[in-house]
Design a protein around this motif. Structure first.
Motif, PDB file in Angstrom:
ATOM      1  N   SER A 345       2.320  -4.063   7.533  1.00 23.12           N
ATOM      2  CA  SER A 345       2.009  -2.658   7.220  1.00 23.12           C
ATOM      3  C   SER A 345       3.250  -1.847   6.929  1.00 23.12           C
ATOM      4  O   SER A 345       3.236  -0.960   6.083  1.00 23.12           O
ATOM      5  CB  SER A 345       1.233  -2.032   8.391  1.00 23.12           C
ATOM      6  N   TRP A 346       4.385  -2.183   7.653  1.00 20.14           N
ATOM      7  CA  TRP A 346       5.578  -1.358   7.454  1.00 20.14           C
ATOM      8  C   TRP A 346       6.243  -1.611   6.111  1.00 20.14           C
ATOM      9  O   TRP A 346       7.105  -0.860   5.689  1.00 20.14           O
ATOM     10  CB  TRP A 346       6.592  -1.601   8.577  1.00 20.14           C
ATOM     11  N   ALA A 347       5.838  -2.682   5.372  1.00 21.48           N
ATOM     12  CA  ALA A 347       6.466  -2.999   4.089  1.00 21.48           C
ATOM     13  C   ALA A 347       5.614  -2.578   2.903  1.00 21.48           C
ATOM     14  O   ALA A 347       5.981  -2.825   1.769  1.00 21.48           O
ATOM     15  CB  ALA A 347       6.746  -4.489   3.998  1.00 21.48           C
ATOM     16  N   ARG A 348       4.466  -1.949   3.169  1.00 21.12           N
ATOM     17  CA  ARG A 348       3.587  -1.573   2.044  1.00 21.12           C
ATOM     18  C   ARG A 348       4.027  -0.223   1.475  1.00 21.12           C
ATOM     19  O   ARG A 348       4.205   0.751   2.200  1.00 21.12           O
ATOM     20  CB  ARG A 348       2.135  -1.482   2.520  1.00 21.12           C
ATOM     21  N   LEU A 349       4.182  -0.161   0.153  1.00 22.72           N
ATOM     22  CA  LEU A 349       4.575   1.083  -0.509  1.00 22.72           C
ATOM     23  C   LEU A 349       3.362   2.001  -0.622  1.00 22.72           C
ATOM     24  O   LEU A 349       2.214   1.581  -0.492  1.00 22.72           O
ATOM     25  CB  LEU A 349       5.138   0.762  -1.893  1.00 22.72           C
ATOM     26  N   PRO A 350       3.626   3.297  -0.862  1.00 24.48           N
ATOM     27  CA  PRO A 350       2.502   4.261  -0.898  1.00 24.48           C
ATOM     28  C   PRO A 350       1.406   3.840  -1.851  1.00 24.48           C
ATOM     29  O   PRO A 350       0.230   4.020  -1.562  1.00 24.48           O
ATOM     30  CB  PRO A 350       3.178   5.566  -1.344  1.00 24.48           C
ATOM     31  N   GLU A 351       1.738   3.303  -3.010  1.00 26.01           N
ATOM     32  CA  GLU A 351       0.714   2.961  -3.996  1.00 26.01           C
ATOM     33  C   GLU A 351      -0.122   1.773  -3.566  1.00 26.01           C
ATOM     34  O   GLU A 351      -1.111   1.454  -4.190  1.00 26.01           O
ATOM     35  CB  GLU A 351       1.378   2.637  -5.335  1.00 26.01           C
ATOM     36  N   GLN A 352       0.280   1.088  -2.434  1.00 26.88           N
ATOM     37  CA  GLN A 352      -0.457  -0.082  -2.004  1.00 26.88           C
ATOM     38  C   GLN A 352      -1.365   0.234  -0.824  1.00 26.88           C
ATOM     39  O   GLN A 352      -1.921  -0.664  -0.219  1.00 26.88           O
ATOM     40  CB  GLN A 352       0.527  -1.194  -1.592  1.00 26.88           C
ATOM     41  N   GLY A 353      -1.463   1.498  -0.494  1.00 22.40           N
ATOM     42  CA  GLY A 353      -2.129   1.860   0.746  1.00 22.40           C
ATOM     43  C   GLY A 353      -3.580   1.502   0.815  1.00 22.40           C
ATOM     44  O   GLY A 353      -3.992   0.687   1.605  1.00 22.40           O
ATOM     45  N   GLY A 354      -4.446   2.132   0.031  1.00 19.40           N
ATOM     46  CA  GLY A 354      -5.853   1.915   0.251  1.00 19.40           C
ATOM     47  C   GLY A 354      -6.608   1.434  -0.929  1.00 19.40           C
ATOM     48  O   GLY A 354      -7.800   1.213  -0.853  1.00 19.40           O
ATOM     49  N   GLY A 355      -5.976   1.307  -2.080  1.00 23.14           N
ATOM     50  CA  GLY A 355      -6.679   0.867  -3.261  1.00 23.14           C
ATOM     51  C   GLY A 355      -7.046  -0.575  -3.231  1.00 23.14           C
ATOM     52  O   GLY A 355      -6.604  -1.336  -2.403  1.00 23.14           O
ATOM     53  N   ARG A 377       9.722   4.915  -5.042  1.00 22.16           N
ATOM     54  CA  ARG A 377       9.704   3.532  -4.528  1.00 22.16           C
ATOM     55  C   ARG A 377      11.116   3.052  -4.216  1.00 22.16           C
ATOM     56  O   ARG A 377      11.353   2.388  -3.223  1.00 22.16           O
ATOM     57  CB  ARG A 377       9.045   2.602  -5.554  1.00 22.16           C
ATOM     58  N   ARG A 378      12.027   3.387  -5.115  1.00 22.86           N
ATOM     59  CA  ARG A 378      13.401   2.943  -4.889  1.00 22.86           C
ATOM     60  C   ARG A 378      13.989   3.575  -3.622  1.00 22.86           C
ATOM     61  O   ARG A 378      14.679   2.915  -2.844  1.00 22.86           O
ATOM     62  CB  ARG A 378      14.280   3.280  -6.096  1.00 22.86           C
ATOM     63  N   VAL A 379      13.726   4.857  -3.416  1.00 24.58           N
ATOM     64  CA  VAL A 379      14.252   5.545  -2.234  1.00 24.58           C
ATOM     65  C   VAL A 379      13.671   4.937  -0.959  1.00 24.58           C
ATOM     66  O   VAL A 379      14.386   4.659   0.023  1.00 24.58           O
ATOM     67  CB  VAL A 379      13.948   7.049  -2.304  1.00 24.58           C
ATOM     68  N   VAL A 380      12.336   4.708  -0.959  1.00 29.32           N
ATOM     69  CA  VAL A 380      11.688   4.135   0.242  1.00 29.32           C
ATOM     70  C   VAL A 380      12.227   2.729   0.528  1.00 29.32           C
ATOM     71  O   VAL A 380      12.532   2.367   1.659  1.00 29.32           O
ATOM     72  CB  VAL A 380      10.161   4.114   0.055  1.00 29.32           C
ATOM     73  N   LEU A 381      12.344   1.946  -0.564  1.00 30.35           N
ATOM     74  CA  LEU A 381      12.819   0.583  -0.391  1.00 30.35           C
ATOM     75  C   LEU A 381      14.256   0.555   0.125  1.00 30.35           C
ATOM     76  O   LEU A 381      14.604  -0.206   1.036  1.00 30.35           O
ATOM     77  CB  LEU A 381      12.735  -0.160  -1.727  1.00 30.35           C
ATOM     78  N   ALA A 382      15.108   1.422  -0.448  1.00 29.26           N
ATOM     79  CA  ALA A 382      16.497   1.472   0.003  1.00 29.26           C
ATOM     80  C   ALA A 382      16.582   1.916   1.456  1.00 29.26           C
ATOM     81  O   ALA A 382      17.358   1.375   2.251  1.00 29.26           O
ATOM     82  CB  ALA A 382      17.298   2.425  -0.891  1.00 29.26           C
TER      83      ALA A 382
END
Length: 663
Positions: A345-355, A377-382
Motif C-alpha cells: 500500500s505504501w508504494a501505490r501512487l495516487p492514480e493507482q488508488g481505487g480505480g 509522481r516524480r516528487v512522491v517517488l523521490a
C-alpha cells in the motif's frame, strides 16, 4: 531392500519402557533407533553400542561418559539425554528425538546453501558448542554428520533460516586439558575438518572446534570441503601446510564478509582464531545482521517501479548507498511498473488508488509528459526513495554498530567489583562455573564471555567464571581400598600414584591399601605423587607358643621353622632360662627369617647371707629361715655359732642351704 527387517531389536521393549519402532542410523560403533517411551508417551532416540564393542572397556567407558557429558550441557541447541542403562549387557542412551535430517543429508540434497541459510545454521551450531566450552569441554568432532536440522517451525522443509539446529555426539568430548588421542593412538576427529594442532601435537582446546566450524561454513557455502584426497593422512597434513581458500574463489559472488569470517575461523595458528565458540558467535551475529540489512534494502527497492526518472528530478533525490558488495540477493529485475494490486500500500501512487486495472493506463494516456501528474509522481517517488534510504541507513547502522558496544574488562576483579562495573555499563551479570587458578585470587574473575573489548549487544549478559584458587585436593582415606579403585580415585583428582613396598598383614587382604604417603587429608596439587603401600596378605609361617619353655627348647622350635630368636634376660621368680614371653605373639604369621624376641628369666634374685658367728644357734637358724634359706645345724643345736658355710656376706640363691657349726 528394507534392512530393518532383519534387525531383531525392532519391536522389542527395553527395560519395560522403551519400545523400539525403527532404526534411524547405524555407525561404526553404535546404532540409533527410534523408540516410544511408553511411560511418558513420547518419541525418543535410543543409541545402543554394537556387541563387538561391548568387550572394549575403554569404548564402553567413553560411551557412558557421553551421557554424563551431554547431561551437563542443558542448552536448546544440544541434543538432550534423558536416560541410560544396559540391555542384554549392551550399554544404551535414551536421547531427545529430533524430527529432521543431518546437515550432511541437507548438503547431499542441496549441494550448497545460501549465505543467509549457512549463517543461520552456523549461529545455532556455535551457540551449542559455546555452551560446551563454558562447561570446560571440547567437542573435537564438529562436522555435518553431527549437526541435526529439525523441521522449521513455519513448516517448510526448505526453510533453513527458521530451522532449529541441534549438535549431537558430545561423547568424544574431553576436559580441555585432556589429550586428543584415544587409547589406540588414533586421532579422534574427522580429517576433512581436523584442526592443524590436532595433526601436529594431538592437543585440542576450544579453538580446535572454532577451526572445524569454519570448515563446515566453507562447505555450506561451496558444497565441498577445502582439502580432499585418497589418503586420510595426506588430507590431514593439508590443513597444516595450506590456508583454507576463500569461499568466493569456489563460488564467485559469495559475500566478501563471509570470506573474512571463514579466514578468521580457520587460521592455522590457533592464537589467531577467536578464542572459543562464543567469541566466533559474536562475529557471526554481526555478519548475520549485516547480511540481513542487505536483504532488507534489496527487498524494499524491489517494490519501487523501475521507470526512469527525468534528469531534472534527480537533484531532489538523496543518493542511495549502493548495495553492499557482500549482498547475495539477485539484482532487482528491470521492466515496467508492477500492477497496483501487486504492490504494498505504501508504494501505490495516487492514480493507482481505487480505480480498476485500466485506470492507471488511462490517466497516463491523458496526462501530458511533464505535466502536473507526472511532476507529482516524480516528487512522491523521490520522497519515498529518500525516506527508504534514511530508514535503511539507520537500520543498517543500528544492526551493525549502533546496538553494539565493547564488553568491559572484568578480568582479575573481585566478584562484587566486577558485578558493579558490568551493571554500571548497563549489562546483565551472570556467574558461571568456578575454575581453578594459581594466579588469580579466589572469587575474582578468571574468564569472561564475551571477552574484554569484544563486541556485545547493549544490555546483553556477560558471563564470568570465578577463581576457586589454586587447585588442591585432600588425599582421600584409602586404607582397605583395592588398588584399582584407589588409583581411579587418585587419578580422578589429578594425582599420580606410586606403589610402595608391599607388606604382610594379619587383617588386610592381599592387594588392598595398608597406608598412604602423604597421609589422608593432606592437601596436594594435581600432578603430585601419592605412594600407596599394599597388603601381601597373611605371612606364611605361624609363630608357635614358646612361653614356659626352657630357652634351649624354644630356640630349637624356632630354628625348625626357619626363624631366628632374639633373647632378653629379665628378673623373675621363675627358674633361670625359662621363656617368660615372646613377640610377635603366638599364632602371628611371619615370613621366613623373621626374628622372634624372647624374654628369658634370669632366675630369682640372690640373697646375701649374714655373718651369724657368736649368735645363739636357735636365733641364727630363725634368721636364715626368714631369708628363704635352708639351715643345717651341726653338733649342739642350743649352742653358740662358732662357724658357718657359706660365710657372712656371701650371695646365694633363695632356698640355698647354710650350715651352722654350734658348740
Amino acid at each position: 531392500m528394507d534392512t530393518t527387517v532383519a534387525d531383531t531389536l525392532i519391536g522389542t521393549t527395553i527395560d519395560g519402557r522403551y519400545r523400539i519402532t525403527g532404526r534411524v542410523a547405524r555407525g561404526g560403533m553404535a546404532t540409533v533407533y527410534r523408540a516410544t517411551d511408553e511411560r511418558l508417551g513420547r518419541d525418543v532416540a535410543l543409541k545402543i553400542i554394537h556387541p563387538s564393542q561391548a568387550t572394549n572397556v575403554h569404548f564402553v567407558d567413553r560411551f557412558t561418559d557421553e551421557a554424563k557429558t551431554i547431561a551437563r550441557l542443558s542448552h536448546p541447541n544440544v541434543v538432550a539425554v534423558y536416560d541410560q542403562g544396559r540391555h542384554q549387557g549392551l550399554p544404551y542412551l535414551v536421547m531427545e528425538f529430533v524430527q529432521g535430517r543431518t546437515l550432511r543429508d541437507v548438503l547431499s540434497q542441496r549441494t550448497k546453501l545460501s549465505p543467509v541459510e549457512a549463517v543461520a545454521i552456523l549461529e545455532q551450531m556455535l551457540a551449542a558448542i559455546a555452551a560446551a566450552h563454558r562447561a570446560g569441554l571440547v567437542h573435537r568432532d564438529v562436522k555435518p554428520e553431527n549437526v541435526l536440522v529439525a523441521e522449521a517451525p513455519s513448516g517448510g522443509s526448505a526453510n533453513l533460516v527458521d530451522a532449529v539446529v541441534k549438535v549431537a555426539d558430545f561423547g568424544l568430548a574431553r576436559a580441555i586439558e585432556a589429550s586428543t588421542v584415544d587409547d589406540s593412538g588414533q586421532l579422534m576427529a574427522t580429517v576433512a575438518y581436523v584442526a592443524p594442532e590436532l595433526v601436529q601435537t594431538g592437543q585440542a582446546d576450544a579453538r580446535t572446534d572454532v577451526y572445524s566450524a569454519g570448515i563446515v561454513l566453507f562447505e555450506m557455502l561451496t558444497g565441498r570441503v577445502p582439502f580432499d584426497g585418497d589418503d586420510p593422512v595426506e588430507v590431514a597434513w593439508q590443513h597444516v601446510d595450506n590456508d583454507v581458500p576463500a569461499p568466493s574463489s569456489v563460488v564467485p559472488g559469495s559475500p566478501v564478509v563471509l570470506d573474512k569470517l571463514v579466514a578468521r575461523a580457520t587460521r592455522r595458528d590457533p592464537g589467531a582464531r577467536p578464542t572459543d565458540a562464543g567469541a566466533l558467535l559474536s562475529e557471526v551475529q554481526a555478519v548475520r545482521d549485516g547480511l540481513g540489512a542487505a536483504n532488507v534494502e534489496t527487498a524494499l527497492l524491489r517494490q519501487i517501479p523501475s521507470r526512469p526518472i527525468p534528469a531534472d528530478a534527480t537533484s531532489i533525490v538523496p543518493a542511495v548507498p549502493a548495495a553492499d558488495a557482500t549482498a547475495f540477493v539477485p539484482p532487482v529485475p528491470g521492466g515496467s511498473y508492477h500492477q497496483a494490486s501487486h504492490r504494498p500500500s505504501w508504494a501505490r501512487l495516487p492514480e493507482q488508488g481505487g480505480g480498476g486495472p485500466h485506470t492507471a493506463p488511462h490517466r497516463r494516456s491523458v496526462a501530458p509528459s511533464g505535466g502536473f501528474f507526472a511532476d507529482r509522481r516524480r516528487v512522491v517517488l523521490a520522497s519515498l526513495i529518500a525516506v527508504m534510504a534514511l530508514v535503511i541507513i539507520g537500520s543498517t547502522w543500528w544492526v551493525t554498530a549502533g546496538r553494539y558496544s565493547e564488553a568491559p574488562t572484568l578480568l582479575a576483579m573481585p566478584l562484587a567489583q566486577a558485578q558493579a562495573h558490568a551493571e554500571e555499563k548497563g549489562f546483565e551479570f551472570l556467574v558461571g562455573d568456578g575454575v581453578y587458578s594459581d594466579t588469580i585470587p579466589k572469587d575474582s574473575v578468571v574468564t569472561q564471555s564475551p571477552g574484554a573489548q569484544e563486541k556485545i549487544v547493549n544490555g546483553d549478559t556477560i558471563t564470568v567464571n570465578l577463581s576457586l584458587g589454586p587447585e588442591v585436593h585432600p588425599v582421600p582415606d584409602l586404607v582397605g581400598v583395592e588398588l584399582a579403585n584407589a588409583k581411579g580415585e587418585l587419578e580422578g583428582l589429578g594425582l599420580k600414584v606410586k606403589e610402595g613396598k608391599a607388606q604382610y598383614s594379619e587383617t588386610a587382604a592381599e592387594g588392598v591399601v595398608l597406608s598412604t604417603n602423604p597421609k589422608a587429608g593432606t592437601q596436594l596439587k594435581p600432578g603430585e605423587t601419592v605412594t600407596v603401600v599394599l597388603s601381601r596378605g597373611r605371612a606364611p609361617i605361624t609363630i608357635p607358643d614358646l612361653t614356659g619353655l626352657n630357652i634351649n627348647d624354644a630356640r630349637a622350635q624356632l630354628a625348625a621353622k626357619g626363624l631366628t630368636s632374639v633373647e632378653r634376660s629379665k628378673d623373675s621368680d621363675e627358674p633361670a632360662d625359662t621363656v617368660l614371653g615372646q613377640s610377635p605373639k603366638a599364632g602371628t604369621g611371619v615370613e621366613k627369617g623373621a626374628e622372634v624376641t624372647l624374654d628369658v628369666s634370669k632366675g630369682p634374685p640372690l640373697v646375701i647371707v649374714p655373718d651369724l658367728t657368736g649368735q645363739p644357734c636357735p636365733q641364727a637358724q630363725a634368721t636364715l629361715q626368714g631369708m628363704n634359706l635352708q639351715v643345717q645345724v651341726n653338733f649342739n643345736p642350743n649352742g653358740t655359732v662358732q662357724a658357718q658355710n657359706p660365710g657372712g656376706n656371701t650371695q646365694v640363691a633363695p632356698q640355698s642351704v647354710v650350715q651352722l657349726q654350734c658348740f
